[in-house]
Design an enzyme around this catalytic site. Structure first.
Site, PDB file in Angstrom:
ATOM      1  N   LYS A 109       0.821  -1.220   0.000  1.00  0.00           N
ATOM      2  CA  LYS A 109       0.000   0.000   0.000  1.00  0.00           C
ATOM      3  C   LYS A 109       0.846   1.257   0.000  1.00  0.00           C
ATOM      4  CE  LYS A 109       0.459  -2.020   4.077  1.00  0.00           C
ATOM      5  NZ  LYS A 109       0.052  -3.088   4.947  1.00  0.00           N
ATOM      6  N   ILE A 140     -10.072  -9.069   3.179  1.00  0.00           N
ATOM      7  CA  ILE A 140     -11.383  -8.611   2.685  1.00  0.00           C
ATOM      8  C   ILE A 140     -11.275  -8.197   1.217  1.00  0.00           C
ATOM      9  CG2 ILE A 140     -13.274  -6.989   3.063  1.00  0.00           C
ATOM     10  CD1 ILE A 140     -12.063  -6.316   5.755  1.00  0.00           C
ATOM     11  N   GLY A 191       1.939 -10.886  14.243  1.00  0.00           N
ATOM     12  CA  GLY A 191       2.229 -10.658  12.825  1.00  0.00           C
ATOM     13  C   GLY A 191       1.277  -9.690  12.143  1.00  0.00           C
ATOM     14  N   ASP A 205      -0.426   3.951   7.775  1.00  0.00           N
ATOM     15  CA  ASP A 205      -0.882   2.760   7.049  1.00  0.00           C
ATOM     16  C   ASP A 205      -2.353   2.926   6.636  1.00  0.00           C
ATOM     17  OD1 ASP A 205      -0.519  -0.299   6.463  1.00  0.00           O
ATOM     18  OD2 ASP A 205      -2.336  -0.171   7.674  1.00  0.00           O
ATOM     19  N   LYS A 209      -4.012   3.283   2.746  1.00  0.00           N
ATOM     20  CA  LYS A 209      -5.156   2.494   2.277  1.00  0.00           C
ATOM     21  C   LYS A 209      -6.301   3.422   1.833  1.00  0.00           C
ATOM     22  CE  LYS A 209      -3.785  -1.392   5.177  1.00  0.00           C
ATOM     23  NZ  LYS A 209      -3.827  -1.981   6.516  1.00  0.00           N
ATOM     24  N   GLY A 306      -2.671 -10.244   9.096  1.00  0.00           N
ATOM     25  CA  GLY A 306      -2.366 -11.621   9.497  1.00  0.00           C
ATOM     26  C   GLY A 306      -1.989 -12.444   8.276  1.00  0.00           C
TER      27      GLY A 306
HETATM   28  N1  HSE Z   1      -0.117  -3.500   9.623  1.00  0.00           N
HETATM   29  C1  HSE Z   1      -1.317  -3.690   8.884  1.00  0.00           C
HETATM   30  C2  HSE Z   1      -2.479  -3.730   9.852  1.00  0.00           C
HETATM   31  C3  HSE Z   1      -1.239  -4.964   8.097  1.00  0.00           C
HETATM   32  O1  HSE Z   1      -2.246  -3.759  11.066  1.00  0.00           O
HETATM   33  O2  HSE Z   1      -3.602  -3.696   9.420  1.00  0.00           O
HETATM   34  C4  HSE Z   1      -2.250  -5.047   6.999  1.00  0.00           C
HETATM   35  O3  HSE Z   1      -2.065  -4.056   6.040  1.00  0.00           O
END
Ligand code: HSE
Length: 434
Positions: A109, A140, A191, A205, A209, A306
């Site tokens: 992303k 999703i 993870g 992040d 998105k 995940g």
């Molecule tokens: N680090 C991101 C999250 C992973 O926690 O959603 C998925 O993009």
């Protein structure tokens, strides 16, 4: 199944959490996918700088290598899957794969949000597929929904919980009374978090998105610098529990809206009414609500981060590319809308919403009156006030919930209030999304 089934060579760049998930997913379900496609995706190369670490998956040592560039130019590799992350090496490799007319699947992303125009242009010039389903929402299929299922709609708004790590932290703080640090540590261990977790907790992040979703909805790549971004890092438990007492839950939201032809793209924690569907999204789960003019409201919900869920989406993208290669129709679904139309991005000054204000005020006669007058002078109307009899030194916390106001007016009111000598610590201001 048919041993002569056509094989499509996959080159994997990055053997981290998601990369290992893709390998495991193909080992477990590769035949099932091949049956569904009538062609078999075969992992031909996996590149990573660390080939020693145990990923809990066994692979033929002959496919492993350290040289990602060699994978991109390997003639046995038909599709490049980029799971390195980051914007430097990944950008170079993705551009070079597209240049070599190899379709690319990526979950990156940051790359698309920061270098989208360049990458989309290269894919179009080379006439090859670029799929990025796992870049938003992990497991999703929201990208697929926007690119295909909702294509007939004018998109009026998108509201999403898009960062699993932040949502996990908020849920743990509320339900387990965990500290912020402990909840973040758990998310990392599971993870969910980015290699640099500040991308998660500072909202970056989520903003990446939001930019990707806005680009698909409105046909142009919204520059990251025009997105207002706040994360969950500074949220206090006090606000989480005050919000609950008032009938709201705090969520980190991405909000993308059309407003009189202009676009609003923002990321920040927001109070969501407890009976709103987004309020019930907990833990690592993500959800996206899309309001289209024809379809009305649609909701996409699932695991937003995940190993397995994200790998599932990457493999689905590989499956689409394989279908297009076999049918000889690359770019059947173009990466972004083909005709670009710029839109004005609204500044935060212009947005209109309700606010939660937590002030630290001296407990003296007339203090509340001065505060409410200042808010009134700036057209900010009060909906409710909550004062707790808990003193912090000379100060008491007072929570004010406002009616809808213009952000510029709210800022001006808070600036005036902060200058008054009856105010202690800086006022906490959170937006309310209904
Ligand atoms: N680090 C991101 C999250 C992973 O926690 O959603 C998925 O993009």
């Amino acid at each position: 199944m048919d041993g002569r089934m056509k094989e499509i060579g996959i080159g994997l760049l990055g053997f981290g959490t998601v990369g290992a998930g893709v390998v495991k997913g193909l080992q477990a379900n590769g035949e099932l996918v091949a049956d569904r496609l009538g062609a078999r995706p075969v992992l031909r190369k996996i590149a990573d700088i660390d080939l020693e670490r145990d990923r809990g998956v066994s692979v033929d040592p002959a496919v492993l290598c350290r040289d990602a560039r060699a994978v991109v130019s390997d003639p046995s590799v038909d599709v490049v899957v980029e799971l390195i992350g980051g914007t430097r090496v990944a950008r170079e490799l993705v551009l070079s794969a597209l240049e070599n007319r190899k379709p690319v699947v990526t979950a990156n992303k940051a790359l698309l949000a920061e270098h989208g125009p360049e990458v989309f242009k290269k894919a179009a010039e080379s006439g090859v597929d670029l799929y990025f389903g796992a870049s938003v929402g992990g497991g999703i299929p929201i990208i697929r929904a926007l690119r295909e299922g909702l294509i007939a709609n004018r998109i009026l708004s998108i509201r999403g919980i898009l960062n699993g790590t932040s949502n996990y932290i908020l849920t743990q703080m509320e339900e387990q009374h965990s500290s912020f640090e402990r909840a973040l540590g758990e998310a990392q261990q599971k993870g969910y978090a980015e290699a640099d977790p500040s991308l998660d907790i500072d909202g970056v992040d989520t903003a990446h998105k939001a930019v990707i979703l806005a680009s698909l909805a409105y046909g142009f790549v919204v520059p990251m610098r025009s997105v207002h971004v706040e994360g969950v890092r500074n949220l206090s438990e006090m606000d989480i529990f005050n919000a609950l007492a008032l009938g709201y839950r705090i969520k980190l939201l991405a909000v993308v809206k059309e407003f009189g032809g202009d676009i609003e793209v923002r990321v920040h924690p927001a109070l969501v009414p407890l009976d709103h569907v987004l309020a019930s999204v907990s833990g690592v789960f993500n959800a996206v609500m899309v309001q289209g003019d024809l379809s009305g409201q649609t909701l996409y919900y699932g695991r937003g981060a995940g190993q397995d869920p994200t790998a599932g989406t990457v493999i689905a993208d590989v499956a689409d590319v394989v279908r297009n290669l076999v049918a000889g129709c690359p770019r059947r679904v173009p990466a972004v809308p083909l005709v670009r139309r710029g839109r004005r991005i609204r500044s935060m000054d212009e947005i209109q919403t309700r606010y939660y204000l937590r002030m630290s005020l001296l407990d003296r006669p007339g203090v509340l009156g001065q505060i409410t007058s200042a808010l009134g002078r700036h057209n900010v109307s009060i909906a409710s006030v909550l004062q707790k009899e808990v003193r912090v030194g000379e100060y008491v916390p007072v929570v004010i919930v406002t009616h809808e106001a213009i952000e510029k007016d709210c800022d001006a009111a808070l600036e005036e209030i902060q200058g008054m000598d009856l105010v202690g610590a800086k006022t906490v201001r959170l937006r309310i999304e209904e």
